[in-house]
Design a protein around this motif. Sequence first.
Motif, PDB file in Angstrom:
ATOM      1  N   GLU A 195       7.460   4.229  -8.844  1.00  0.00           N
ATOM      2  CA  GLU A 195       6.382   4.756  -8.019  1.00  0.00           C
ATOM      3  C   GLU A 195       6.858   5.043  -6.603  1.00  0.00           C
ATOM      4  N   ILE A 196       6.108   5.897  -5.926  1.00  0.00           N
ATOM      5  CA  ILE A 196       6.350   6.207  -4.515  1.00  0.00           C
ATOM      6  C   ILE A 196       5.049   5.956  -3.769  1.00  0.00           C
ATOM      7  N   VAL A 197       5.116   5.247  -2.633  1.00  0.00           N
ATOM      8  CA  VAL A 197       3.948   4.994  -1.795  1.00  0.00           C
ATOM      9  C   VAL A 197       3.961   6.020  -0.668  1.00  0.00           C
ATOM     10  N   ILE A 198       2.826   6.693  -0.491  1.00  0.00           N
ATOM     11  CA  ILE A 198       2.694   7.720   0.535  1.00  0.00           C
ATOM     12  C   ILE A 198       1.938   7.104   1.714  1.00  0.00           C
ATOM     13  N   THR A 199       2.495   7.272   2.918  1.00  0.00           N
ATOM     14  CA  THR A 199       1.910   6.644   4.105  1.00  0.00           C
ATOM     15  C   THR A 199       1.405   7.687   5.093  1.00  0.00           C
ATOM     16  N   LYS A 200       0.392   7.291   5.849  1.00  0.00           N
ATOM     17  CA  LYS A 200      -0.107   8.085   6.976  1.00  0.00           C
ATOM     18  C   LYS A 200      -0.143   7.146   8.164  1.00  0.00           C
ATOM     19  N   ASN A 201       0.493   7.540   9.244  1.00  0.00           N
ATOM     20  CA  ASN A 201       0.575   6.713  10.452  1.00  0.00           C
ATOM     21  C   ASN A 201       1.129   5.326  10.143  1.00  0.00           C
ATOM     22  N   GLY A 202       2.063   5.257   9.215  1.00  0.00           N
ATOM     23  CA  GLY A 202       2.709   4.002   8.889  1.00  0.00           C
ATOM     24  C   GLY A 202       1.943   3.098   7.937  1.00  0.00           C
ATOM     25  N   ARG A 203       0.729   3.502   7.531  1.00  0.00           N
ATOM     26  CA  ARG A 203      -0.074   2.682   6.613  1.00  0.00           C
ATOM     27  C   ARG A 203      -0.111   3.321   5.231  1.00  0.00           C
ATOM     28  N   ARG A 261      12.657   2.007   1.620  1.00  0.00           N
ATOM     29  CA  ARG A 261      12.373   1.120   0.496  1.00  0.00           C
ATOM     30  C   ARG A 261      12.407  -0.293   1.036  1.00  0.00           C
ATOM     31  N   SER A 262      11.260  -0.991   0.919  1.00  0.00           N
ATOM     32  CA  SER A 262      11.236  -2.379   1.351  1.00  0.00           C
ATOM     33  C   SER A 262      11.996  -3.208   0.323  1.00  0.00           C
ATOM     34  N   ALA A 263      12.351  -4.419   0.702  1.00  0.00           N
ATOM     35  CA  ALA A 263      13.147  -5.285  -0.170  1.00  0.00           C
ATOM     36  C   ALA A 263      12.446  -5.477  -1.511  1.00  0.00           C
ATOM     37  N   GLY A 264      12.969  -4.858  -2.554  1.00  0.00           N
ATOM     38  CA  GLY A 264      12.419  -5.001  -3.882  1.00  0.00           C
ATOM     39  C   GLY A 264      11.129  -4.229  -4.110  1.00  0.00           C
ATOM     40  N   GLY A 265      10.633  -3.517  -3.115  1.00  0.00           N
ATOM     41  CA  GLY A 265       9.369  -2.803  -3.240  1.00  0.00           C
ATOM     42  C   GLY A 265       9.572  -1.334  -3.596  1.00  0.00           C
ATOM     43  N   PRO A 266       8.475  -0.611  -3.704  1.00  0.00           N
ATOM     44  CA  PRO A 266       8.562   0.813  -4.040  1.00  0.00           C
ATOM     45  C   PRO A 266       9.038   1.657  -2.861  1.00  0.00           C
ATOM     46  N   ARG A 267       9.506   2.849  -3.163  1.00  0.00           N
ATOM     47  CA  ARG A 267       9.892   3.793  -2.118  1.00  0.00           C
ATOM     48  C   ARG A 267       8.647   4.207  -1.342  1.00  0.00           C
ATOM     49  N   THR A 268       8.810   4.441  -0.054  1.00  0.00           N
ATOM     50  CA  THR A 268       7.711   4.954   0.754  1.00  0.00           C
ATOM     51  C   THR A 268       8.141   6.255   1.401  1.00  0.00           C
ATOM     52  N   ILE A 269       7.165   7.134   1.614  1.00  0.00           N
ATOM     53  CA  ILE A 269       7.448   8.429   2.230  1.00  0.00           C
ATOM     54  C   ILE A 269       6.234   8.832   3.059  1.00  0.00           C
ATOM     55  N   LYS A 270       6.471   9.506   4.179  1.00  0.00           N
ATOM     56  CA  LYS A 270       5.381   9.970   5.033  1.00  0.00           C
ATOM     57  C   LYS A 270       4.625  11.087   4.319  1.00  0.00           C
ATOM     58  N   ALA A 271       3.324  11.172   4.594  1.00  0.00           N
ATOM     59  CA  ALA A 271       2.480  12.183   3.954  1.00  0.00           C
ATOM     60  C   ALA A 271       2.976  13.596   4.241  1.00  0.00           C
ATOM     61  N   SER A 272       3.430  13.848   5.448  1.00  0.00           N
ATOM     62  CA  SER A 272       3.923  15.191   5.785  1.00  0.00           C
ATOM     63  C   SER A 272       5.169  15.547   4.980  1.00  0.00           C
ATOM     64  N   GLU A 273       6.049  14.578   4.774  1.00  0.00           N
ATOM     65  CA  GLU A 273       7.246  14.813   3.971  1.00  0.00           C
ATOM     66  C   GLU A 273       6.893  14.951   2.493  1.00  0.00           C
ATOM     67  N   PHE A 274       5.898  14.183   2.050  1.00  0.00           N
ATOM     68  CA  PHE A 274       5.447  14.305   0.665  1.00  0.00           C
ATOM     69  C   PHE A 274       4.885  15.695   0.411  1.00  0.00           C
ATOM     70  N   LYS A 275       4.102  16.197   1.363  1.00  0.00           N
ATOM     71  CA  LYS A 275       3.483  17.517   1.218  1.00  0.00           C
ATOM     72  C   LYS A 275       4.540  18.604   1.045  1.00  0.00           C
ATOM     73  N   ALA A 276       5.640  18.469   1.775  1.00  0.00           N
ATOM     74  CA  ALA A 276       6.694  19.487   1.719  1.00  0.00           C
ATOM     75  C   ALA A 276       7.513  19.413   0.429  1.00  0.00           C
ATOM     76  N   THR A 277       7.554  18.246  -0.215  1.00  0.00           N
ATOM     77  CA  THR A 277       8.437  18.084  -1.380  1.00  0.00           C
ATOM     78  C   THR A 277       7.715  17.496  -2.591  1.00  0.00           C
ATOM     79  N   CYS A 278       6.402  17.674  -2.669  1.00  0.00           N
ATOM     80  CA  CYS A 278       5.639  16.964  -3.703  1.00  0.00           C
ATOM     81  C   CYS A 278       6.048  17.338  -5.122  1.00  0.00           C
ATOM     82  N   LEU A 279       6.351  18.587  -5.401  1.00  0.00           N
ATOM     83  CA  LEU A 279       6.718  18.967  -6.773  1.00  0.00           C
ATOM     84  C   LEU A 279       8.021  18.296  -7.205  1.00  0.00           C
ATOM     85  N   ARG A 280       9.001  18.253  -6.309  1.00  0.00           N
ATOM     86  CA  ARG A 280      10.267  17.588  -6.636  1.00  0.00           C
ATOM     87  C   ARG A 280      10.047  16.089  -6.826  1.00  0.00           C
TER      88      ARG A 280
END
Length: 94
Positions: free
Chosen positions: A37-45, A7-26
């Motif tokens: 909101e949650i921001v999903i990243t691929k290769n850090g973007r 979580r960046s300072a005051g920003g939304p949570r971020t999670i890697k796409a691979s981790e999102f794929k494994a836990t998307c329903l939760r």
Amino acid sequence: MKTPETRSAGGPRTIKASEFKATCLRLMDEVADSGEEIVITKNGRPTARLVPCRKHFRDWFGADRGRIEILGDIISPIEVEWEAEGDPGRILEP
């Protein structure tokens, strides 16, 4: 198991796409419950955002009540004389 997320300072949570794929329903349940909101990243973007679904207004009338402030009267005449009023016989040419 809690997924590693940042979580960046005051920003939304971020999670890697691979981790999102494994836990998307939760994560979908968490976003629906918390409203954050949650921001999903691929290769850090950032590539996608998971946001809660907002309920739509049944009626648009009054939807902005309390958010808009009327600061003056837009219908009353102003204190400025228009050119057309000063010389009504004047013909304007294009």
